[in-house]
Write an enzyme that holds these catalytic residues in place. Sequence first.
Site, PDB file in Angstrom:
ATOM      1  CB  CYS A   1      -1.090   0.051   1.184  1.00 45.14           C
ATOM      2  SG  CYS A   1      -1.952   1.280   1.233  1.00 45.14           S
TER       3      CYS A   1
ATOM      4  CG  ASN B   1      -2.636  -6.386  -8.722  1.00 43.59           C
ATOM      5  OD1 ASN B   1      -2.164  -5.186  -8.009  1.00 43.59           O
ATOM      6  ND2 ASN B   1      -3.920  -6.222  -9.100  1.00 43.59           N
TER       7      ASN B   1
ATOM      8  NE  ARG C   1      -6.001   1.402 -10.602  1.00 43.09           N
ATOM      9  CZ  ARG C   1      -5.546   2.378 -11.420  1.00 43.09           C
ATOM     10  NH1 ARG C   1      -5.873   3.252 -12.028  1.00 43.09           N
ATOM     11  NH2 ARG C   1      -4.475   1.348 -12.119  1.00 43.09           N
TER      12      ARG C   1
END
Length: 281
Positions: free
Chosen positions: A65, A167, A192
């Site tokens: 993150c 990803n 997303r």
Amino acid sequence: YTEFVSADGLANEKGREVLIKDFRFKKNEHPIVAQIFGANPENIKKAAILVRELGFDGIDINMGCPDKAVIKQGAGSALIKNPKLAREIIRAAKEGAGGLPVSVKTRIGFNKNEIETWLPEILAEKPSALIVHLRTKKEMSEVPAHWEFAGQIAKMAKEAGVILIGNGDVESLEDGIQKAKDSGVDGIMVGRGIFGNPWFFNEKKKIQDISLEEKLETMIQHAKLFEKELSGIKGFHIMRKHFKAYISGFDGAKELRAKFMETNNVKEVEDIVKEYLKKGV
């Protein structure tokens, strides 16, 4: 996978009361993995024990993150700069997991490509799976994902005996399958790419074939579900990023989207959709 939840919060009674709501799931959602983040191995262990007790099928530790508040805690992508602590955290999670699979989600580096120095540290701890977002923390999502590196990482993971999931910039189900074939990764994670497209995994429906009316009706259902499940826990403003994704790619989208950016509840969303559909799509 769930949204990521703070292990520090889950480790204390008061925080757990609030955060446990993010870990609600229904029987038909199995297999489901709880994602946690943190920089304190003891709290990671406590969170892993809780995850196991709640009946999850696995635990994922977020080490990718890029959020400033998360990095400030030494968690998320900050752990790329602290591999010793990262490894301690994986061991603590395994200890608390009691046999549940423990995976790690991360990036290819912090400010630069650190594939050859960072990823071997994670692979050495033998997580059940490694999920790699193919950008650095610095790049956020502002550049195309580096799928050109996926083959190299796949080889490293294979040698370590660890499942690798790629990803980043997966635009459709077909695109994901092709990326996996081309790169040699074992699977694909979508983030997303599913925004505004809950039909992503439906092989019989393509987003380009779905009418605007159906998209808007689905968006209302999404908003109703959000209000039902998360009202009083999370603000309705979170839905705005989804509205932005649903309403794009047609004449007048910008003006219509602007109206939804001001909404605060489902009724307001429904009223705008009804008014728009009356005019004819």
